[in-house]
Design an enzyme around this catalytic site. Structure first.
Site, short mmCIF file in Angstrom:
data_model
loop_
_atom_site.label_atom_id
_atom_site.label_comp_id
_atom_site.label_asym_id
_atom_site.label_seq_id
_atom_site.Cartn_x
_atom_site.Cartn_y
_atom_site.Cartn_z
N THR A 51 0.83 -1.21 0.00
CA THR A 51 0.00 0.00 0.00
C THR A 51 0.86 1.25 0.00
OG1 THR A 51 -1.71 -1.19 1.21
CG2 THR A 51 -1.87 1.20 1.18
N TYR A 143 -1.95 -10.83 3.14
CA TYR A 143 -1.97 -9.41 3.49
C TYR A 143 -3.42 -9.00 3.69
CZ TYR A 143 -0.98 -4.36 2.84
OH TYR A 143 -0.89 -2.99 2.98
N LYS A 173 0.13 -10.51 7.29
CA LYS A 173 0.34 -9.09 7.58
C LYS A 173 -1.05 -8.53 7.87
CE LYS A 173 1.57 -4.55 6.00
NZ LYS A 173 1.66 -3.62 4.86
#
EC number: 4.1.3.3
Length: 277
Positions: A51, A143, A173
């Protein structure tokens, strides 16, 4: 997996993607960026094309070039280079996974597709499995970032039984604010020796209490200043340029650049704080 895996722990830098003023990737900054992280921040593991790195705004070819540069310049310096390979198209994600394996990355991560969304945890696990099959010897991390993907599935449900489908799976994550779900992920991961890395900078202390193994982020040294000023990837990227002296360049549209004056003011506060003023 045929090779031994070093568990991902501690602070991991979610890296920015340097761009030129014209909006093209600027690979010349990667080497100095690595030196800055190691020498100035004592951070030796990175999470790239995520991101913070505007990965979903980059082309597949750009993401390959960046991954190759991080692996090349980081060899012998960085402990782990984790490459985010998530895309809307499973074919693109598979190609990025294959490429990450070919350049010597230390692991890959994948977000959920967010246009056509998985209807349940089974669908998302299958997506992750089919991506990991193109890099079966690389650790795979899920993620979890529902604020960006709009996928409201509990991460704990995604993890449940995933080791039976994906031998290379090594953790999550977790970039979400549901500490109940996070705690369940930590509990489930303990019996598999997986890593649970936390990605919501403002809740890191609470996550540490729950037993996460580390954090992936970029704001830990100046988060509270940014809260008062208003922050996003654009602000963070410009502040990074001011603080580090590295030319990170502008964000890519539809993100708009942060005014330099705003970033300079934040950078000055950081400098004053570091000097004890």
């Amino acid at each position: 997996m045929s090779r031994s895996v070093k568990k991902l722990t501690g602070l991991v830098a979610a890296t920015f993607t340097p761009l030129t003023a014209e909006g093209e990737i600027n690979l010349s900054v990667i080497g100095p960026y690595i030196d800055y992280l190691i020498e100035k921040q004592n951070v030796k593991s990175v999470f790239i094309n995520g991101t913070t790195g505007e990965g979903c705004s980059l082309t597949v070819d750009e993401r390959k070039q960046l991954a190759a540069a991080w692996c090349q310049h980081g060899k012998g310096k960085l402990e782990q280079v984790i490459v985010h390979v998530g895309c809307m198209s499973i074919k693109d994600s598979q190609e990025l996974a294959r490429h990450a394996a070919s350049i010597g990355a230390d692991g890959i991560a994948v977000i959920s597709p967010s246009f056509f969304k998985p209807i349940n945890a089974d669908a998302l696990r299958l997506f992750i499995k089919e991506v990991s099959a193109f890099a079966p010897d690389l650790p795979m991390y899920y993620y979890h970032i529902p604020s960006m993907t709009g996928v409201a599935l509990d991460a704990a449900d995604v993890l449940n039984g995933i080791e039976q489908m994906i031998p290379s799976f090594q953790g999550v994550k977790y970039t979400g604010t549901d500490l109940r779900d996070l705690g369940q992920c930590v509990c489930y991961s303990q019996s598999h020796n997986w890593s649970v890395m936390f990605g919501v900078d403002e809740q890191l202390l609470g996550a540490l209490v729950l037993g996460v193994h580390g954090a992936v982020g970029s704001l830990y040294f100046y988060y509270y200043y940014l809260c008062s000023a208003g922050f996003d990837v654009s602000v963070n990227k410009q502040v990074m340029s001011e603080v580090s002296g590295l030319a990170m360049g502008p964000p890519r549209l539809p993100l708009l650049p942060c005014p330099v004056s705003k970033a300079q003011a934040i950078a000055q506060k950081i400098k004053d704080f570091s000097q004890g003023h």
